[in-house]
Design an enzyme around this catalytic site. Structure first.
Site, PDB file in Angstrom:
ATOM      1  N   CYS A   9       0.828  -1.198   0.000  1.00 50.48           N
ATOM      2  CA  CYS A   9       0.000   0.000   0.000  1.00 50.48           C
ATOM      3  C   CYS A   9       0.868   1.256   0.000  1.00 50.48           C
ATOM      4  O   CYS A   9       2.025   1.242   0.416  1.00 50.48           O
ATOM      5  CB  CYS A   9      -0.911   0.004   1.230  1.00 50.48           C
ATOM      6  SG  CYS A   9      -2.267   1.198   1.114  1.00 50.48           S
ATOM      7  N   ASP A 132      -5.711  -3.787  11.743  1.00 49.31           N
ATOM      8  CA  ASP A 132      -4.537  -2.927  11.824  1.00 49.31           C
ATOM      9  C   ASP A 132      -4.264  -2.559  13.277  1.00 49.31           C
ATOM     10  O   ASP A 132      -5.125  -2.720  14.146  1.00 49.31           O
ATOM     11  CB  ASP A 132      -4.787  -1.652  11.000  1.00 49.31           C
ATOM     12  CG  ASP A 132      -3.523  -0.923  10.595  1.00 49.31           C
ATOM     13  OD1 ASP A 132      -2.414  -1.364  10.992  1.00 49.31           O
ATOM     14  OD2 ASP A 132      -3.630   0.087   9.882  1.00 49.31           O
TER      15      ASP A 132
END
Length: 217
Positions: A9, A132
């Site tokens: 990402c 996360d």
């Protein structure tokens, strides 16, 4: 070797896309959040996403974006998935998914056991869950902070939706994270950078190899 799927990402350069694909990424992520060092303008993102071959999932990361912003992103950038990384409610996630007709991945921050019930709430409305590390109090960025959480919190958990592990992962710890959590998908951003927003091709290759258990790489 395993078939672990890796998302890289926060790509900021066209060369990053090529390097991520060469490393073996299954997902590539583009950030649309002005506070991030990985933020992209729409024209740059459209060019980069257009270079991604079929079979690789192109993901747009947004943070509490309004409908007008999402309309512009989806209208101008070729995408396969939206990643919602803010404080979007389950109702908002469902509305975005219905409005744009794209699969939605919702990021859920975890710091302790009290954060785990949110995983189930969002699993009911999102196509995937990104687990996360919760950002520290006062942090400007909701992710990409290089922080991990105690992976034992989600060990042996049964999941109703596909999910992805993120937060402080790098080539030196991703194999252990996978072993402890059973993750089959992992996400990395700062862990493959030489500086914030600057991806490193060798670190990307090392990360994917470690995630897949390729000890000969």
């Amino acid at each position: 070797m395993t078939d672990t799927r890796v998302k890289i990402c926060g790509l900021t350069e066209t060369a990053d896309v090529a390097a991520a694909l060469l490393a073996g990424a299954s997902y590539v992520g583009f950030v649309f959040f002005p506070k991030s060092p990985r933020h992209l303008e729409l024209d740059a993102a459209a060019f980069m996403a257009g270079s991604v071959p079929e079979g690789i999932t192109r993901v747009a990361l947004t943070v509490d974006a309004d409908d007008a912003t999402l309309d512009r992103i989806v209208g101008e950038v070729p995408l396969d998935m939206l990643q919602l990384h803010g404080s979007e409610t389950p109702e908002r996630v469902a509305a975005i998914r219905a409005r744009h007709g794209l699969p939605v991945m919702k990021a859920v921050g975890v710091a302790d056991a009290g954060d785990l019930p949110a995983l189930d709430r969002y699993a009911d409305v999102a196509d995937q869950i990104l687990v996360d590390a919760k950002p520290p109090k006062g942090a400007e960025l909701p992710g990409g902070n290089g922080l991990a959480f105690d992976w034992r919190l989600i060990a042996e958990r049964d999941w109703s939706q596909p999910w992805m592990l993120a937060g402080g992962l790098h080539a030196g710890n991703v194999a252990e994270a996978i072993r402890l959590t059973g993750a089959t998908q992992v996400d990395v951003s700062s862990g493959v950078e030489s500086a914030p927003g600057m991806k490193d091709g060798e670190r990307m290759r090392d990360f994917v190899a470690a995630a897949r258990g390729d000890v000969t790489a």
